[in-house]
Design a protein around this motif. Structure first.
Motif, short mmCIF file in Angstrom:
data_model
loop_
_atom_site.label_atom_id
_atom_site.label_comp_id
_atom_site.label_asym_id
_atom_site.label_seq_id
_atom_site.Cartn_x
_atom_site.Cartn_y
_atom_site.Cartn_z
N ARG A 157 0.83 -1.21 0.00
CA ARG A 157 0.00 0.00 0.00
C ARG A 157 0.86 1.26 0.00
O ARG A 157 0.53 2.25 -0.65
CB ARG A 157 -0.93 0.00 1.21
N ALA A 158 1.97 1.22 0.71
CA ALA A 158 2.84 2.39 0.80
C ALA A 158 3.61 2.65 -0.50
O ALA A 158 4.14 3.74 -0.69
CB ALA A 158 3.84 2.21 1.94
N HIS A 159 3.64 1.64 -1.39
CA HIS A 159 4.34 1.76 -2.67
C HIS A 159 3.40 1.44 -3.83
O HIS A 159 3.77 0.79 -4.80
CB HIS A 159 5.55 0.81 -2.71
N ASP A 160 2.17 1.92 -3.72
CA ASP A 160 1.13 1.65 -4.71
C ASP A 160 1.40 2.47 -5.98
O ASP A 160 1.18 3.68 -6.00
CB ASP A 160 -0.24 2.01 -4.13
N VAL A 161 1.87 1.80 -7.03
CA VAL A 161 2.26 2.52 -8.24
C VAL A 161 1.07 2.93 -9.10
O VAL A 161 1.24 3.62 -10.11
CB VAL A 161 3.24 1.69 -9.09
N SER A 162 -0.14 2.54 -8.70
CA SER A 162 -1.33 2.96 -9.45
C SER A 162 -1.77 4.37 -9.06
O SER A 162 -2.62 4.97 -9.72
CB SER A 162 -2.49 1.99 -9.21
N SER A 166 2.79 8.10 -6.47
CA SER A 166 3.89 7.14 -6.54
C SER A 166 5.21 7.84 -6.85
O SER A 166 5.26 8.78 -7.65
CB SER A 166 3.60 6.10 -7.62
N GLN A 167 6.30 7.37 -6.21
CA GLN A 167 7.64 7.89 -6.49
C GLN A 167 8.61 6.80 -6.95
O GLN A 167 9.80 7.07 -7.15
CB GLN A 167 8.24 8.54 -5.23
N THR A 168 8.11 5.56 -7.10
CA THR A 168 8.97 4.45 -7.51
C THR A 168 9.59 4.75 -8.88
O THR A 168 8.94 5.30 -9.76
CB THR A 168 8.15 3.15 -7.55
N VAL A 169 10.86 4.34 -9.03
CA VAL A 169 11.66 4.73 -10.20
C VAL A 169 12.29 3.52 -10.87
O VAL A 169 12.82 2.63 -10.20
CB VAL A 169 12.79 5.71 -9.78
N LEU A 170 12.23 3.49 -12.21
CA LEU A 170 13.09 2.60 -12.99
C LEU A 170 14.18 3.46 -13.60
O LEU A 170 13.88 4.45 -14.28
CB LEU A 170 12.32 1.88 -14.10
N ARG A 171 15.42 3.09 -13.38
CA ARG A 171 16.55 3.87 -13.88
C ARG A 171 17.38 3.07 -14.86
O ARG A 171 17.89 1.99 -14.52
CB ARG A 171 17.43 4.33 -12.70
N LEU A 172 17.51 3.58 -16.06
CA LEU A 172 18.40 2.99 -17.05
C LEU A 172 19.75 3.69 -16.92
O LEU A 172 19.82 4.91 -16.84
CB LEU A 172 17.85 3.21 -18.46
N LEU A 173 20.83 2.91 -16.91
CA LEU A 173 22.17 3.47 -16.73
C LEU A 173 23.11 3.02 -17.84
O LEU A 173 23.10 1.86 -18.25
CB LEU A 173 22.76 3.05 -15.38
N HIS A 174 23.93 3.96 -18.30
CA HIS A 174 24.94 3.71 -19.31
C HIS A 174 26.25 4.32 -18.85
O HIS A 174 26.40 5.54 -18.79
CB HIS A 174 24.50 4.33 -20.65
N TYR A 175 27.22 3.45 -18.49
CA TYR A 175 28.55 3.90 -18.10
C TYR A 175 29.43 3.89 -19.35
O TYR A 175 29.43 2.93 -20.11
CB TYR A 175 29.14 2.97 -17.02
N PHE A 176 30.18 4.96 -19.54
CA PHE A 176 30.91 5.13 -20.77
C PHE A 176 32.14 4.22 -20.86
O PHE A 176 32.76 3.90 -19.85
CB PHE A 176 31.34 6.59 -20.94
#
Length: 338
Positions: A157-162, A166-176
């Motif tokens: 309930r505290a992480h309800d993405v609907s 909501s503040q949940t994050v998917l982060r894509l990362l690219h290191y050079f």
């Protein structure tokens, strides 16, 4: 710079197969890993390896776009958008040498998606993957709720993405990529040592693209594990590496300990990976109006919005102190001694 000390710590591996019938066993394994280690890997979690690989392909397609295109969704104070060489870690005082794009489910993403014609299908693919990550996260949340004698849906309930909050994050990362033929520049860091401030992080890595290292918080004797003993975590196909964040540490009254981790700067051409490195992290952040306090009320109650704000303020204060420390060292080196 002193050489890093390493040890091969056993990394707990937890299978989520037959979750509904094995939930008691899985809960025991998760709680033990959270108390003793602060990190673990998940297997049999239900996200097909092909789905993970497709998300990595999608991520690489995004990062291959011109900076001018990605710059149209510049990183915002709401923790969404694209950045490049902009994240400075308090552990180093220097920017991580990478670029990243952060996506959310709720209203914080308003205006932060590229138009579909810039990268057809990107938004739909990303959201499907985000929901897959949320499904796995919610299984862990139920187990942690049971371990803390809360209702099964307490963390869900505290992480309800609907919800728009909501503040949940998917982060894509690219290191050079780093040129093996040249000395690594001073101050170059793929990702400096840090802990996450979320509940728990799900990290996806690509086989062969090594560099992740961890230092369990209970074993660290310095602010960022500097000078402490680290362990290399090599990618395994399909596995998810998880680490406890400051939020779960707070919600458990420090029963569970967050874990320092970093992405090593490649320095040994014979052993280290110098090529472009891609990873994907799913950060379970609380809804802005979630009420955060452990069962023993060790810390005052705060909302999800306040918790995030305070975490960012602590980061800013630590960064300021690091910059002052570095400035002092430079000034000291410039003094003329009699």
């Amino acid at each position: 710079m002193a050489a890093t000390k390493y040890v091969d710590r056993p990394i707990p591996q937890i299978s989520l197969h037959d979750f509904s019938s094995r939930i008691d066993t899985i809960t025991q394994e998760l709680i033990h890993a959270a108390e003793a280690d602060g990190f673990f890997t998940l297997t049999n979690h239900g996200i097909p390896e092909a789905t993970i690989e497709h998300m990595f392909y999608t991520s690489a397609s995004f990062f291959s776009l011109p900076d001018a295109t990605k710059g149209k969704i510049q990183f915002s104070h709401l923790n969404a958008g694209w950045e490049k060489n902009a994240q400075i870690r308090p552990s180093t005082g220097a920017a991580d040498r990478k670029e990243s794009y952060q996506m959310q489910f709720g209203s914080n993403m308003d205006g932060m998606w590229l138009p579909d014609d810039a990268l057809p299908g990107f938004k739909d693919t990303s959201l499907r993957f985000m929901h897959e990550c949320q499904r796995v996260s919610e299984m862990l949340m139920v187990c942690f709720a049971r371990g803390l004698q809360r209702d099964d849906d307490f963390f869900v309930r505290a992480h309800d993405v609907s919800r728009p909050e909501s503040q949940t994050v998917l982060r894509l990362l690219h290191y050079f990529e780093v040129d093996k033929a040249l000395p690594v520049p001073e101050g170059y860091h793929r990702a400096g040592a840090h802990v996450d401030w979320d509940l728990i992080t799900l990290l996806f890595q690509r086989s062969g693209q090594s560099g992740l290292e961890i230092c369990p918080g209970r074993e660290a004797s310095t602010a960022f594990g500097i000078g402490d003993v680290w362990t290399k975590v090599d990618p395994a196909p399909g596995d998810i590496v998880c680490n406890i964040g400051d939020l779960l540490m707070s919600w458990s009254d420090d029963r569970f300990k967050s874990t320092f981790h970093r992405v090593k700067t490649p320095r040994d051409p014979e052993r280290d990976y110098y090529g472009p490195r891609y990873s994907i992290a799913f950060f379970n952040q609380p809804c802005t109006d979630a009420r955060i306090q452990g069962p023993g009320k060790k810390y005052p109650m705060v909302t999800g919005k306040e918790f995030t704000k305070r975490a960012m303020e602590r980061n800013f204060a630590a960064l300021k102190a690091k910059k002052e420390e570095l400035a002092g060292v430079v000034a000291g080196e410039g003094e003329v001694k009699a």
